[in-house]
Design an enzyme around this catalytic site. Sequence first.
Site, PDB file in Angstrom:
ATOM      1  N   THR A   1      -2.863   3.448  -4.260  1.00  0.00           N
ATOM      2  CA  THR A   1      -3.859   3.185  -5.314  1.00  0.00           C
ATOM      3  C   THR A   1      -4.352   1.744  -5.346  1.00  0.00           C
ATOM      4  OG1 THR A   1      -2.143   2.714  -6.969  1.00  0.00           O
ATOM      5  CG2 THR A   1      -2.887   5.009  -6.762  1.00  0.00           C
ATOM      6  N   TRP A   2      -4.072   0.977  -4.306  1.00  0.00           N
ATOM      7  CA  TRP A   2      -4.538  -0.412  -4.262  1.00  0.00           C
ATOM      8  C   TRP A   2      -6.068  -0.429  -4.317  1.00  0.00           C
ATOM      9  CZ3 TRP A   2      -4.381  -4.087   0.563  1.00  0.00           C
ATOM     10  CH2 TRP A   2      -4.701  -5.385   0.158  1.00  0.00           C
TER      11      TRP A   2
ATOM     12  N   ASP B   1       1.730   5.980  -5.320  1.00  0.00           N
ATOM     13  CA  ASP B   1       2.224   4.604  -5.264  1.00  0.00           C
ATOM     14  C   ASP B   1       1.242   3.677  -5.953  1.00  0.00           C
ATOM     15  OD1 ASP B   1       4.039   2.482  -3.619  1.00  0.00           O
ATOM     16  OD2 ASP B   1       1.947   1.838  -3.630  1.00  0.00           O
TER      17      ASP B   1
ATOM     18  N   TYR C   1      -2.006  -4.184  -9.132  1.00  0.00           N
ATOM     19  CA  TYR C   1      -3.262  -3.544  -8.760  1.00  0.00           C
ATOM     20  C   TYR C   1      -4.227  -3.501  -9.943  1.00  0.00           C
ATOM     21  CZ  TYR C   1      -0.523  -1.836  -4.746  1.00  0.00           C
ATOM     22  OH  TYR C   1       0.275  -1.733  -3.636  1.00  0.00           O
TER      23      TYR C   1
ATOM     24  N   HIS D   1       7.927  -6.266  -5.471  1.00  0.00           N
ATOM     25  CA  HIS D   1       6.725  -6.269  -4.634  1.00  0.00           C
ATOM     26  C   HIS D   1       6.858  -7.195  -3.418  1.00  0.00           C
ATOM     27  CE1 HIS D   1       2.211  -5.206  -5.125  1.00  0.00           C
ATOM     28  NE2 HIS D   1       2.567  -5.190  -3.873  1.00  0.00           N
TER      29      HIS D   1
ATOM     30  N   GLN E   1       9.131  -1.100   1.581  1.00  0.00           N
ATOM     31  CA  GLN E   1       7.724  -0.780   1.825  1.00  0.00           C
ATOM     32  C   GLN E   1       7.054  -1.957   2.525  1.00  0.00           C
ATOM     33  OE1 GLN E   1       3.827  -0.432  -0.953  1.00  0.00           O
ATOM     34  NE2 GLN E   1       5.396   1.089  -1.438  1.00  0.00           N
TER      35      GLN E   1
ATOM     36  N   TYR F   1       2.567   1.046   4.093  1.00  0.00           N
ATOM     37  CA  TYR F   1       1.263   0.884   3.457  1.00  0.00           C
ATOM     38  C   TYR F   1       0.233   0.495   4.512  1.00  0.00           C
ATOM     39  CZ  TYR F   1       1.759  -4.320   3.026  1.00  0.00           C
ATOM     40  OH  TYR F   1       1.901  -5.670   3.254  1.00  0.00           O
TER      41      TYR F   1
END
Length: 282
Positions: free
Chosen positions: A18-19, A47, A52, A111, A163, A191
């Site tokens: 969903t970035w 995700d 974001y 993150h 990730q 990603y």
Amino acid sequence: MKQMMIGKRLVPAIGMGTWGLGESISSHAAEKRSLQEGLHLGARVIDTAEMYGDGLAEQLVGEVIQESKREDIYLISKFYPWHAGAQQLEASLHASLKRLKTDYLDLYLLHWRGNIPLTETIEILEACKKAGKIKQWGVSNFDIRDMKELYQLPQGDKCVTNQVLYNLGSRGIEFDLLPWMKEQQIPLIAYAPVAHGDTLGANLEKKKILRQIAGEHNGTVYQILLAWSIHNGTTLAIPKASQLEHMQDNMGALNLSLTENDLKELDRLYPAPKRKLPLAVL
């Protein structure tokens, strides 16, 4: 449909990133429809992150998941490294849950690494697990040195995933990080698994061969790139799709199996690393 394990949860090997979503009123409806279509087609992983759109992506996801059974969705969010201390992390988690309109996260990720001691972060994450606010936790953008340090700390081995950026054109983690993670039985979340659009096929020879392989599978280049990213069976890919057609394309890759000849040809075009490379990030 290809599946893989994250902790104790079996999920489809392609989820939804969903970035960049939720940031424009004009595209909100289309992005919402795209995520809904993904769920309809069998995607279960969504995700997102507090970063974001400063929470706007989480708000969009919160709208989408209200129309599904919460237990059918594997929901991932991430917190800033400067929120990794005890008080800040609890506040960030509370804010994310509020935006997502849910009582818990299936997976909560740091993150990227910051200055707050990992021991402090682990302790509060484990407390959040006991409180039922998160099911599992992991990290993002950790290289092998960070992962080894993490796993030597008390309860550091409770980390269930890492990730990182991984696609056919960014294979640096295959030199040391990915083998170590496989040895420790830590699944990877990839990603940007198709890079930026069709950039992996910008070279004419590569574009021709990618299209040829796609044609042999009655698929698209995007589907070939996604199928490659999950072919090892221990990777969850989270491509972004803001349009309905793109989402349908992504999910179609779950049923596409590359042949040994396909994999050899892709290795020739995009060789695996022969030396240690810096961890690639976007």
